[in-house]
Design an enzyme around this catalytic site. Structure first.
Site, PDB file in Angstrom:
ATOM      1  N   ASP A  88       0.781  -1.250   0.000  1.00  0.00           N
ATOM      2  CA  ASP A  88       0.000   0.000   0.000  1.00  0.00           C
ATOM      3  C   ASP A  88       0.812   1.300   0.000  1.00  0.00           C
ATOM      4  O   ASP A  88       1.810   1.412   0.710  1.00  0.00           O
ATOM      5  CB  ASP A  88      -0.855   0.108   1.269  1.00  0.00           C
ATOM      6  CG  ASP A  88      -1.602  -1.143   1.635  1.00  0.00           C
ATOM      7  OD1 ASP A  88      -1.549  -2.116   0.885  1.00  0.00           O
ATOM      8  OD2 ASP A  88      -2.229  -1.139   2.696  1.00  0.00           O
TER       9      ASP A  88
ATOM     10  N   GLU B 142     -10.514  -2.178   4.503  1.00  0.00           N
ATOM     11  CA  GLU B 142      -9.162  -1.670   4.767  1.00  0.00           C
ATOM     12  C   GLU B 142      -8.991  -0.290   4.131  1.00  0.00           C
ATOM     13  O   GLU B 142      -9.763   0.114   3.261  1.00  0.00           O
ATOM     14  CB  GLU B 142      -8.115  -2.625   4.159  1.00  0.00           C
ATOM     15  CG  GLU B 142      -8.193  -4.051   4.694  1.00  0.00           C
ATOM     16  CD  GLU B 142      -7.109  -4.979   4.148  1.00  0.00           C
ATOM     17  OE1 GLU B 142      -6.510  -5.713   4.941  1.00  0.00           O
ATOM     18  OE2 GLU B 142      -6.851  -4.981   2.928  1.00  0.00           O
TER      19      GLU B 142
HETATM   20  C1  FRU Z   1      -3.931  -3.564   2.767  1.00  0.00           C
HETATM   21  C2  FRU Z   1      -3.304  -3.982   4.087  1.00  0.00           C
HETATM   22  C3  FRU Z   1      -3.648  -2.997   5.186  1.00  0.00           C
HETATM   23  C4  FRU Z   1      -2.517  -3.185   6.143  1.00  0.00           C
HETATM   24  C5  FRU Z   1      -1.347  -3.438   5.226  1.00  0.00           C
HETATM   25  C6  FRU Z   1      -0.318  -4.374   5.778  1.00  0.00           C
HETATM   26  O1  FRU Z   1      -3.276  -4.055   1.646  1.00  0.00           O
HETATM   27  O2  FRU Z   1      -3.716  -5.285   4.410  1.00  0.00           O
HETATM   28  O3  FRU Z   1      -4.922  -3.191   5.739  1.00  0.00           O
HETATM   29  O4  FRU Z   1      -2.332  -2.070   6.968  1.00  0.00           O
HETATM   30  O5  FRU Z   1      -1.879  -3.960   4.031  1.00  0.00           O
HETATM   31  O6  FRU Z   1       0.814  -4.411   4.978  1.00  0.00           O
END
Ligand code: FRU
Length: 517
Positions: A50, A232
């Site tokens: 992300d 998320e």
């Molecule tokens: C989304 C996610 C978020 C988390 C991160 C962990 O892709 O699962 O919810 O904070 O990636 O790397």
């Protein structure tokens, strides 16, 4: 752990510098790493997911990202960091945030605390404050549910160095496993900071005067939108249509996307400083991008009002196969930065997205494609010398007499990616079933579809192609799809294939240059 990660960063940087030198000495694209995009953001080496902490400050766009500096697969998360003056050319900076005793550093946001409400800087030198999720894997192993909490870090030197707030966490976990990805913004109406947080199957809003003490305001979404997976990476921001302000809530969801796996849904409605209400019926699910490869995207904070744009960027992959894609020294790229806007459609107000105008800097010239009728196959690369590895296309098509129109990108091995529009089904699609390497994960190959109703048979296709990805913005960003692919050899040919007759109006192609050094 710190010394080791620093060392691996240096090694990675040397590796990249080496590659860059090789590239400069050759005019062909053969010396570069296979499948490495040339104008999309990629980490210097190792794993990325992300985008995080996107904030504009002192004429720099900051991009932090979920990063595992010791491996090309997901692991203990850090925040990698890069800055840019135009969102096109990026300078890599050292890792900004390392795991600590409270946990690894999951996704989150950053703000410029201009009035020093947090007291972490001074009025003369206001702090940049990052608000992120701590993920405590050791606690998780013991079977507890409260291992995700929210923490702060701050920088007094334009994001170059960061200190953790000494009284972390600032928001404790109420006993829910999925409690993460805080997106913080100043809200004029509430006269407070508002945190938008993803909590398993809904969003929670919190407020604060000082970024340190948070009070829960409300919840949204248990019975609205898509629920095929965990919620998320939310974002909440205003956009205006016809002089009227609306609030847009982005929510990434995994799995449960329209074409499988990860995707980003959105809601349009109203936020009164405490509560979000959606204008859309609860059973409607709206998607920002129907492709399989745009996830966890959020928008830049503090873009100056004089600019006025809402600027977005997402992670160009999907949890279905992100850890297995066939790249060697690094994994994953970001989408191009995009401008979001609200548009009126036959179904109501919708969120459109298009590439930011800064991308035009990469054009090396304009190739005019003359108006012509196409029945069968038109070889665009043969006629105009177009190279689909580094190309922008802007096609104006009339499909009144066509059943289907397809852009086919291919190589001499017969591998190809099809991007098409089915007039009968009113659907845009990306078919990557014969696009090249497929066997790294059985969920990768597929035909992915997006509904698109067109007016007066007019189909406008704006495309960006960069070695291993295509982004298509149809009819001004009304339908958008992003897809990655891994041909054994770069694609060299572009054809326009029409079932029935497609009238191509005068259109444009733009050969592009690489943005990476
Ligand atoms: C989304 C996610 C978020 C988390 C991160 C962990 O892709 O699962 O919810 O904070 O990636 O790397």
């Amino acid at each position: 752990m710190h010394r080791y990660t620093l060392l691996s960063y240096v090694v990675a940087a040397l590796l990249v510098a080496g590659c860059a030198t090789t590239r400069n000495t050759t005019s062909s694209t053969t010396a570069r790493e296979q499948h490495r995009p040339l104008f999309h953001f990629t980490p210097p080496a190792q794993w990325m997911n992300d985008p995080n902490g996107m904030v504009y400050h002192d004429e720099e766009y900051h991009l932090f990202y979920q990063h595992h500096p010791e491996s090309t697969v997901w692991g203990p998360m850090h925040w990698g960091h890069a800055v840019s003056r135009d969102m096109v050319h990026w300078e890599h900076l050292p890792i900004a945030l390392y795991p600590d005793s409270l946990g690894t550093i999951f996704s989150g946001s950053a703000v410029v605390d201009a009035n020093n409400t947090s007291g972490l800087g001074t009025r003369d030198n206001p702090p940049m404050v990052a608000i992120y999720t701590y993920h405590n894997a050791a606690m998780e192993k013991t079977g507890r549910n409260d291992y995700q909490t929210q923490g702060l870090a701050y920088s007094l030197d334009k994001g170059r160095t960061w200190k953790k707030y000494e009284r972390n966490p600032v928001l404790k976990n109420p006993g829910i496993k999925d409690f993460r990805d805080p997106k913080v913004a100043w809200n004029e109406k509430a006269n407070k900071w508002i945190m938008t947080l993803a909590v398993l199957d809904h969003i929670e809003f919190y407020s604060s005067d000082n970024l340190k003490d948070w009070t829960k305001l409300s919840e949204f979404g248990k019975n609205a939108g898509g629920h095929g997976g965990v919620w998320e990476c939310p974002d909440l921001f205003p956009l205006t249509i016809n002089g009227q302000q609306k609030w847009v809530l982005l929510v990434s969801i995994n799995p449960g996307g329209p074409n499988g796996g990860s995707a980003t849904q959105y809601f349009i409605g109203h936020f009164d400083g405490r509560t979000f209400t959606s204008d859309n019926p609860p059973q409607t699910t709206l998607w920002l991008d129907y492709g399989t490869d745009n996830y966890a995207g959020v928008t830049w904070a503090h873009v100056p009002a004089s600019d006025g744009r809402r600027l977005f960027l997402g992670w160009m992959s999907n949890w279905l196969y992100a850890n297995e894609v066939p790249t060697s020294t690094w994994r994953s790229a970001m989408t191009v930065p995009r401008e979001l806007s609200l548009i009126q459609t036959e179904a109501g107000v919708r969120l459109a997205n298009v590439p930011v105008r800064e991308m035009q800097k990469l054009r090396t010239g304009t190739t005019r494609l003359k108006a012509q009728e196409v029945s069968g196959t038109l070889d665009l690369s043969g006629q105009y010398g177009l190279n689909p590895s580094l190309l922008e296309l802007d096609l104006d098509l009339d499909v009144a007499r066509a059943q289907e129109v397809v852009l086919r990108f291919s190589n001499s091995k017969g591998e190809h990616l099809d991007l098409g529009y089915s007039v009968a089904n009113k659907e845009l699609y990306i078919d990557r079933t014969q696009s090249g390497k497929l066997d790294f994960k059985n969920t990768f190959a597929g035909v992915h579809k997006a509904p698109l109703i067109i007016q007066d048979s007019k189909l406008k296709l704006h495309l960006l192609l960069d070695v291993a990805s295509v982004e298509v913005f149809a009819n001004g960003g009304k339908a958008v799809m992003t897809g990655i692919f891994f041909p054994n050899e770069d694609y060299t040919k572009v054809e326009l294939v029409s079932k029935g007759t497609t009238q191509m109006q005068e259109s444009r192609a733009y050969p592009l240059r690489a943005a990476r050094k």
